[in-house]
Motif scaffolding. Structure first.
Motif, PDB file in Angstrom:
ATOM      1  N   ASP A  20      -6.620  -3.750  -3.131  1.00 31.20           N
ATOM      2  CA  ASP A  20      -5.210  -3.395  -3.320  1.00 31.20           C
ATOM      3  C   ASP A  20      -4.384  -4.485  -2.640  1.00 31.20           C
ATOM      4  O   ASP A  20      -4.906  -5.237  -1.814  1.00 31.20           O
ATOM      5  CB  ASP A  20      -4.886  -2.019  -2.731  1.00 31.20           C
ATOM      6  N   ASP A  21      -3.113  -4.568  -2.994  1.00 35.30           N
ATOM      7  CA  ASP A  21      -2.306  -5.601  -2.338  1.00 35.30           C
ATOM      8  C   ASP A  21      -1.840  -5.132  -0.965  1.00 35.30           C
ATOM      9  O   ASP A  21      -1.673  -5.935  -0.061  1.00 35.30           O
ATOM     10  CB  ASP A  21      -1.111  -6.022  -3.212  1.00 35.30           C
ATOM     11  N   SER A  77      -2.867   5.472  -2.591  1.00 39.02           N
ATOM     12  CA  SER A  77      -3.096   4.872  -3.912  1.00 39.02           C
ATOM     13  C   SER A  77      -4.522   4.326  -4.037  1.00 39.02           C
ATOM     14  O   SER A  77      -5.229   4.603  -5.013  1.00 39.02           O
ATOM     15  CB  SER A  77      -2.113   3.730  -4.164  1.00 39.02           C
ATOM     16  N   SER A 114      -0.075   1.396   2.790  1.00 41.66           N
ATOM     17  CA  SER A 114       0.896   2.120   3.636  1.00 41.66           C
ATOM     18  C   SER A 114       0.180   3.360   4.162  1.00 41.66           C
ATOM     19  O   SER A 114      -0.228   3.404   5.314  1.00 41.66           O
ATOM     20  CB  SER A 114       2.144   2.505   2.840  1.00 41.66           C
ATOM     21  N   THR A 115       0.012   4.369   3.277  1.00 34.93           N
ATOM     22  CA  THR A 115      -0.782   5.549   3.673  1.00 34.93           C
ATOM     23  C   THR A 115      -2.229   5.441   3.188  1.00 34.93           C
ATOM     24  O   THR A 115      -3.080   6.219   3.611  1.00 34.93           O
ATOM     25  CB  THR A 115      -0.189   6.831   3.053  1.00 34.93           C
ATOM     26  N   GLY A 116      -2.457   4.525   2.245  1.00 31.99           N
ATOM     27  CA  GLY A 116      -3.793   4.399   1.655  1.00 31.99           C
ATOM     28  C   GLY A 116      -4.016   5.335   0.478  1.00 31.99           C
ATOM     29  O   GLY A 116      -5.065   5.287  -0.175  1.00 31.99           O
ATOM     30  N   THR A 160      -0.964  -1.348 -10.258  1.00 27.11           N
ATOM     31  CA  THR A 160      -0.992  -2.635 -10.914  1.00 27.11           C
ATOM     32  C   THR A 160      -1.160  -3.810  -9.930  1.00 27.11           C
ATOM     33  O   THR A 160      -1.716  -4.848 -10.306  1.00 27.11           O
ATOM     34  CB  THR A 160       0.337  -2.873 -11.698  1.00 27.11           C
ATOM     35  N   ALA A 161      -0.668  -3.654  -8.707  1.00 24.87           N
ATOM     36  CA  ALA A 161      -0.557  -4.827  -7.827  1.00 24.87           C
ATOM     37  C   ALA A 161      -1.896  -5.409  -7.377  1.00 24.87           C
ATOM     38  O   ALA A 161      -1.959  -6.556  -6.926  1.00 24.87           O
ATOM     39  CB  ALA A 161       0.320  -4.504  -6.624  1.00 24.87           C
ATOM     40  N   ARG A 191       3.626  -8.906  -4.491  1.00 25.98           N
ATOM     41  CA  ARG A 191       3.572  -9.385  -5.890  1.00 25.98           C
ATOM     42  C   ARG A 191       4.178 -10.779  -6.001  1.00 25.98           C
ATOM     43  O   ARG A 191       3.875 -11.529  -6.920  1.00 25.98           O
ATOM     44  CB  ARG A 191       4.306  -8.408  -6.801  1.00 25.98           C
TER      45      ARG A 191
HETATM   46  O1  LIG Z   1      -0.876   3.059   0.662  1.00 30.24           O
HETATM   47  P1  LIG Z   1       0.096   3.783  -0.228  1.00 30.24           P
HETATM   48  O2  LIG Z   1       0.933   4.773   0.503  1.00 30.24           O
HETATM   49  O3  LIG Z   1      -0.569   4.352  -1.431  1.00 30.24           O
HETATM   50  O4  LIG Z   1       1.156   2.699  -0.730  1.00 30.24           O
HETATM   51  C1  LIG Z   1       0.784   1.410  -1.128  1.00 30.24           C
HETATM   52  C2  LIG Z   1       0.725   1.275  -2.624  1.00 30.24           C
HETATM   53  O5  LIG Z   1       2.057   1.295  -3.149  1.00 30.24           O
HETATM   54  C3  LIG Z   1       2.300   0.131  -3.920  1.00 30.24           C
HETATM   55  O6  LIG Z   1       2.042   0.350  -5.273  1.00 30.24           O
HETATM   56  P2  LIG Z   1       3.101   0.978  -6.271  1.00 30.24           P
HETATM   57  O7  LIG Z   1       2.842   2.449  -6.385  1.00 30.24           O
HETATM   58  O8  LIG Z   1       4.459   0.568  -5.879  1.00 30.24           O
HETATM   59  O9  LIG Z   1       2.710   0.393  -7.675  1.00 30.24           O
HETATM   60  P3  LIG Z   1       2.331  -1.036  -8.248  1.00 30.24           P
HETATM   61  O10 LIG Z   1       0.983  -1.378  -7.684  1.00 30.24           O
HETATM   62  O11 LIG Z   1       2.266  -0.779  -9.701  1.00 30.24           O
HETATM   63  O12 LIG Z   1       3.395  -2.020  -7.881  1.00 30.24           O
HETATM   64  C4  LIG Z   1       1.321  -0.884  -3.390  1.00 30.24           C
HETATM   65  O13 LIG Z   1       1.052  -1.877  -4.344  1.00 30.24           O
HETATM   66  C5  LIG Z   1       0.117  -0.057  -3.030  1.00 30.24           C
HETATM   67  O14 LIG Z   1      -0.750   0.132  -4.110  1.00 30.24           O
END
Ligand SMILES: O=P(O)(O)OC[C@H]1O[C@H](OP(=O)(O)OP(=O)(O)O)[C@H](O)[C@@H]1O
Ligand SMILES: O=C(O)c1cc(=O)[nH]c(=O)[nH]1
Length: 214
Positions: A122-123, A130, A126-128, A75-76, A40
């Motif tokens: 997505d930004d 989200s 990690s696990t994918g 949101t990111a 971010r």
């Molecule tokens: O691959 P994952 O294990 O899903 O993790 C990665 C996600 O986590 C963070 O979002 P966060 O939930 O912190 O919210 P944000 O986007 O609102 O900052 C990041 O921006 C990814 O979307």
């Protein structure tokens, strides 16, 4: 310089990458990690942000030809999706982690028509979990999801498994391996920190790495 290296160099330069082994970060997935990559922060550096957006556009043109909609994750992913869509003269949408409970109760904001070829932004991966939630929402709405594009991935086997099971392609601008190599070459991380990171990375869900250096 190769684009993967350039983006990693930018992340290190703006101090988006933070180590805190004593007080680990809790990730969205619940994993406790000694490292956090805060993409971010890119929004605060317009010249670097421009490089990131150009790299996204090249990646999408190469890997997802025929894209018709750019969808960011809330949101990111939203800010990057907006600039990518603008640069590519494409419509933009964004996907919430779940549907709103008031108003029009939508999970997908903007317009995604059934059958439209959609790239999800997505930004960070990690696990994918989200971004794949966003992909599933788009697929349920009838979108033709070409794949995911993100700035950074930790290259975790759990993410590989999740993308494979979802049958979704993932392309990123840079990754953990590139970042760590660069940080070591620059002397940004010490050999003790590197050892701790390696120990954590071997099994990110275990807490064993926290015993190191204690
Ligand atoms: O691959 P994952 O294990 O899903 O993790 C990665 C996600 O986590 C963070 O979002 P966060 O939930 O912190 O919210 P944000 O986007 O609102 O900052 C990041 O921006 C990814 O979307
Ligand atoms: O998995 C996460 O939540 C996560 C990890 C990370 O390094 N950066 C981030 O923004 N989110």
């Amino acid at each position: 310089m190769e684009s993967k290296q350039l983006i990693a160099e930018h992340l290190l330069k703006i101090k988006a990458v933070v180590l805190s082994p004593e007080e680990p970060f809790t990730w969205a997935s619940g994993i406790h990690s000694p490292v956090y990559c805060d993409n971010r922060m890119i929004m605060g550096y317009p010249v670097i942000w421009k490089d990131v957006i150009q790299a996204f556009v090249s990646l999408i043109q190469k890997n997802y030809p025929g894209a018709e909609v750019i969808a960011g994750t809330a949101t990111a992913g939203i800010s990057h999706a907006a600039l990518i869509a603008e640069a590519m003269h494409l419509p933009m949408a964004y996907v919430r982690s779940s549907a709103k409970s008031h108003g029009r109760k939508k999970q997908i904001e903007g317009i995604v028509q059934p059958g439209q070829k959609t790239v999800v932004i997505d930004d960070l991966i990690s696990t994918g979990g989200s971004v794949l939630t966003a992909v599933h929402a788009l697929e349920e709405a009838g979108a033709d999801v070409l794949g995911v594009a993100a700035i950074f991935t930790y290259l975790l086997p759990q993410a590989d498994k999740n993308f494979e099971e979802a049958n979704i392609k993932l392309k990123t601008l840079t990754d953990f391996e590139t970042l760590i190599h660069l940080a070591v070459a620059q002397g940004t991380i010490s050999s003790a920190q590197l050892e701790q990171l390696k120990k954590w990375y071997a099994d990110p869900t275990s807490e064993d790495w926290r015993m190191l250096n204690q």
